[in-house]
Design an enzyme around this catalytic site. Structure first.
Site, PDB file in Angstrom:
ATOM      1  N   TYR A   1      39.424  69.039   8.528  1.00 20.99           N
ATOM      2  CA  TYR A   1      38.611  69.678   7.473  1.00 20.99           C
ATOM      3  C   TYR A   1      39.387  70.847   6.857  1.00 20.99           C
ATOM      4  CZ  TYR A   1      34.487  72.005   5.387  1.00 20.99           C
ATOM      5  OH  TYR A   1      33.585  72.593   4.522  1.00 20.99           O
TER       6      TYR A   1
ATOM      7  N   ALA B   1      25.378  65.619  -5.090  1.00 20.39           N
ATOM      8  CA  ALA B   1      24.259  66.442  -5.578  1.00 20.39           C
ATOM      9  C   ALA B   1      22.927  66.053  -4.938  1.00 20.39           C
ATOM     10  CB  ALA B   1      24.169  66.328  -7.094  1.00 20.39           C
TER      11      ALA B   1
ATOM     12  N   SER C   1      36.394  75.852   1.115  1.00 20.31           N
ATOM     13  CA  SER C   1      35.786  76.429   2.320  1.00 20.31           C
ATOM     14  C   SER C   1      36.674  77.566   2.800  1.00 20.31           C
ATOM     15  CB  SER C   1      35.699  75.379   3.427  1.00 20.31           C
ATOM     16  OG  SER C   1      35.474  76.007   4.678  1.00 20.31           O
TER      17      SER C   1
ATOM     18  N   VAL D   1      33.138  59.168  -3.646  1.00 23.85           N
ATOM     19  CA  VAL D   1      34.232  59.853  -4.351  1.00 23.85           C
ATOM     20  C   VAL D   1      35.604  59.539  -3.747  1.00 23.85           C
ATOM     21  CG1 VAL D   1      32.807  61.761  -5.238  1.00 23.85           C
ATOM     22  CG2 VAL D   1      33.999  62.021  -3.035  1.00 23.85           C
TER      23      VAL D   1
ATOM     24  N   ILE E   1      26.998  78.299   5.258  1.00 24.86           N
ATOM     25  CA  ILE E   1      25.848  78.075   4.378  1.00 24.86           C
ATOM     26  C   ILE E   1      24.894  77.125   5.108  1.00 24.86           C
ATOM     27  CG2 ILE E   1      25.120  77.309   2.081  1.00 24.86           C
ATOM     28  CD1 ILE E   1      27.189  79.622   1.997  1.00 24.86           C
TER      29      ILE E   1
HETATM   30  P1  NAP Z   1      25.666  68.405   3.077  1.00 18.38           P
HETATM   31  O1  NAP Z   1      24.333  69.051   3.043  1.00 18.38           O
HETATM   32  O2  NAP Z   1      26.100  67.629   4.267  1.00 18.38           O
HETATM   33  O3  NAP Z   1      25.778  67.477   1.767  1.00 18.38           O
HETATM   34  C1  NAP Z   1      26.952  66.756   1.529  1.00 18.38           C
HETATM   35  C2  NAP Z   1      26.852  66.088   0.188  1.00 18.38           C
HETATM   36  O4  NAP Z   1      28.094  65.416  -0.061  1.00 18.38           O
HETATM   37  C3  NAP Z   1      25.757  65.032   0.121  1.00 18.38           C
HETATM   38  O5  NAP Z   1      25.147  65.083  -1.138  1.00 18.38           O
HETATM   39  C4  NAP Z   1      26.521  63.718   0.293  1.00 18.38           C
HETATM   40  O6  NAP Z   1      25.964  62.616  -0.395  1.00 18.38           O
HETATM   41  C5  NAP Z   1      27.825  64.067  -0.395  1.00 18.38           C
HETATM   42  N1  NAP Z   1      28.908  63.206   0.036  1.00 18.38           N
HETATM   43  C6  NAP Z   1      29.477  63.105   1.259  1.00 18.38           C
HETATM   44  N2  NAP Z   1      30.438  62.160   1.242  1.00 18.38           N
HETATM   45  C7  NAP Z   1      30.467  61.667  -0.017  1.00 18.38           C
HETATM   46  C8  NAP Z   1      31.243  60.687  -0.672  1.00 18.38           C
HETATM   47  N3  NAP Z   1      32.186  60.018  -0.019  1.00 18.38           N
HETATM   48  N4  NAP Z   1      31.003  60.422  -1.982  1.00 18.38           N
HETATM   49  C9  NAP Z   1      30.053  61.120  -2.661  1.00 18.38           C
HETATM   50  N5  NAP Z   1      29.281  62.051  -2.090  1.00 18.38           N
HETATM   51  C10 NAP Z   1      29.488  62.316  -0.790  1.00 18.38           C
HETATM   52  O7  NAP Z   1      26.818  69.473   2.848  1.00 18.38           O
HETATM   53  P2  NAP Z   1      26.847  70.889   2.101  1.00 18.38           P
HETATM   54  O8  NAP Z   1      26.782  71.929   3.141  1.00 18.38           O
HETATM   55  O9  NAP Z   1      25.904  70.901   0.963  1.00 18.38           O
HETATM   56  O10 NAP Z   1      28.353  70.845   1.587  1.00 18.38           O
HETATM   57  C11 NAP Z   1      28.708  70.670   0.234  1.00 18.38           C
HETATM   58  C12 NAP Z   1      30.148  71.097   0.069  1.00 18.38           C
HETATM   59  O11 NAP Z   1      30.297  72.456   0.463  1.00 18.38           O
HETATM   60  C13 NAP Z   1      31.130  70.290   0.922  1.00 18.38           C
HETATM   61  O12 NAP Z   1      32.307  70.051   0.207  1.00 18.38           O
HETATM   62  C14 NAP Z   1      31.402  71.241   2.081  1.00 18.38           C
HETATM   63  O13 NAP Z   1      32.645  71.006   2.684  1.00 18.38           O
HETATM   64  C15 NAP Z   1      31.354  72.564   1.379  1.00 18.38           C
HETATM   65  N6  NAP Z   1      31.111  73.690   2.306  1.00 18.38           N
HETATM   66  C16 NAP Z   1      29.950  73.774   3.017  1.00 18.38           C
HETATM   67  C17 NAP Z   1      29.770  74.850   3.903  1.00 18.38           C
HETATM   68  C18 NAP Z   1      28.526  75.021   4.726  1.00 18.38           C
HETATM   69  O14 NAP Z   1      28.522  75.921   5.589  1.00 18.38           O
HETATM   70  N7  NAP Z   1      27.479  74.241   4.529  1.00 18.38           N
HETATM   71  C19 NAP Z   1      30.775  75.803   4.026  1.00 18.38           C
HETATM   72  C20 NAP Z   1      31.940  75.676   3.289  1.00 18.38           C
HETATM   73  C21 NAP Z   1      32.098  74.610   2.418  1.00 18.38           C
HETATM   74  P3  NAP Z   1      24.919  61.546   0.261  1.00 18.38           P
HETATM   75  O15 NAP Z   1      23.912  62.355   1.040  1.00 18.38           O
HETATM   76  O16 NAP Z   1      24.338  60.883  -0.931  1.00 18.38           O
HETATM   77  O17 NAP Z   1      25.701  60.591   1.099  1.00 18.38           O
END
Ligand code: NAP
Length: 243
Positions: A151, A9, A138, A60, A184
């Site tokens: 992924y 978050a 995703s 996690v 996104i």
């Molecule tokens: P992001 O901006 O890179 O943020 C990722 C988040 O996940 C950060 O808060 C990070 O925490 C946390 N995280 C990563 N590894 C972790 C771990 N081992 N334990 C706990 N927290 C962890 O990514 P986002 O785009 O918001 O993505 C969020 C979710 O949406 C992901 O599951 C991603 O696969 C999914 N998603 C994203 C997209 C897209 O286009 N952006 C598309 C499809 C799905 P810290 O910063 O504190 O390390």
């Protein structure tokens, strides 16, 4: 008052979910892994708006850390009735160049992380005969994509987990759904060139890329009583990219 635990978050989609759940009147537990300052700043922002919020650090991918995280949230807020498994990492790499460590890290974060979190919160939900889990999958977990084999596999696993868990926990009054985002604009997209991002936008029927808020709105809906008859579903929020 309902309590939501949102993993990952600190930034991006997870941070948008935190703001949206706070707006909807939930107590919000914000998990972060490395971005402590961002998580604390968001917590302060939500608290200033009158939301009961807390931060909780955990990787996690570490089952014991997930147990400690859930215990910490329960100690402060009581039972968790809503879980958003959002934490995730991405990686663009040729399949043949992907190491054992990279494969394992992807699976343990994007798939096992949700398993550990759901397993840690489920007993209280079962006892209460109510609860809701929203996994952030995703569109690549639905259709697969080149150079993101690990992924895509992890997210496909998360979709399977969502459907199976919905069947297992449904009789206990717990709903389990996933959101399957398209492209996104968050930090996760930073490794893509401007040209690649433009190409993805052009391929999207709605001709625009998604925002973290688009996913957060869907998450709050799926967690709400308006979605009381929805479980085991994979809700595409992708501008029509995957239909
Ligand atoms: P992001 O901006 O890179 O943020 C990722 C988040 O996940 C950060 O808060 C990070 O925490 C946390 N995280 C990563 N590894 C972790 C771990 N081992 N334990 C706990 N927290 C962890 O990514 P986002 O785009 O918001 O993505 C969020 C979710 O949406 C992901 O599951 C991603 O696969 C999914 N998603 C994203 C997209 C897209 O286009 N952006 C598309 C499809 C799905 P810290 O910063 O504190 O390390």
């Amino acid at each position: 008052m309902r309590t939501v635990l949102i993993t990952g978050a600190s930034r991006g989609i997870g941070a948008a979910c935190a703001r949206e759940f706070a707006e909807a009147g939930y107590r919000v537990a914000l998990n972060y892994h490395r971005s402590e300052d961002q998580a604390n700043a968001l917590c302060a922002e939500l608290t200033a708006q009158g939301c009961e919020a807390m931060t909780v650090q955990a990787d996690v991918a570490d089952s014991a850390a997930v147990t400690r995280m859930v215990d910490a949230v329960k100690e402060r807020f009581g039972a968790i009735d809503t879980l958003v498994c959002n934490a995730g990492i991405a990686m663009q790499k040729l399949f043949t160049d992907t190491t054992d460590e990279e494969w394992s890290r992807m699976l343990s974060t994007d798939l096992s992380g949700a398993f550990y979190c759901a397993r840690a919160v489920a007993p209280d939900m079962i006892r209460a005969h109510c609860g809701c889990i929203v996994n952030i999958a995703s569109m690549w977990g639905e259709v697969g994509t080149s150079c993101e084999v690990a992924y895509s596999a992890a997210k496909a696993g998360l979709i399977g987990l969502t459907k199976a868990l919905a069947k297992e926990l449904g009789p206990s009054g717990i709903r389990v759904n996933a959101i399957s985002p398209g492209v996104i604009m968050t930090d996760m997209m930073q490794s893509f060139s401007v040209e690649d991002v433009a190409a993805l936008r052009d391929e999207t029927p709605l001709c625009t890329l998604g925002t973290p808020g688009d996913i957060a709105h869907a998450a709050v809906f799926l967690a709400s009583d308006n979605a009381r008859y929805i479980t085991g579903q994979i809700l595409g929020v992708n501008g029509g990219m995957v239909i």
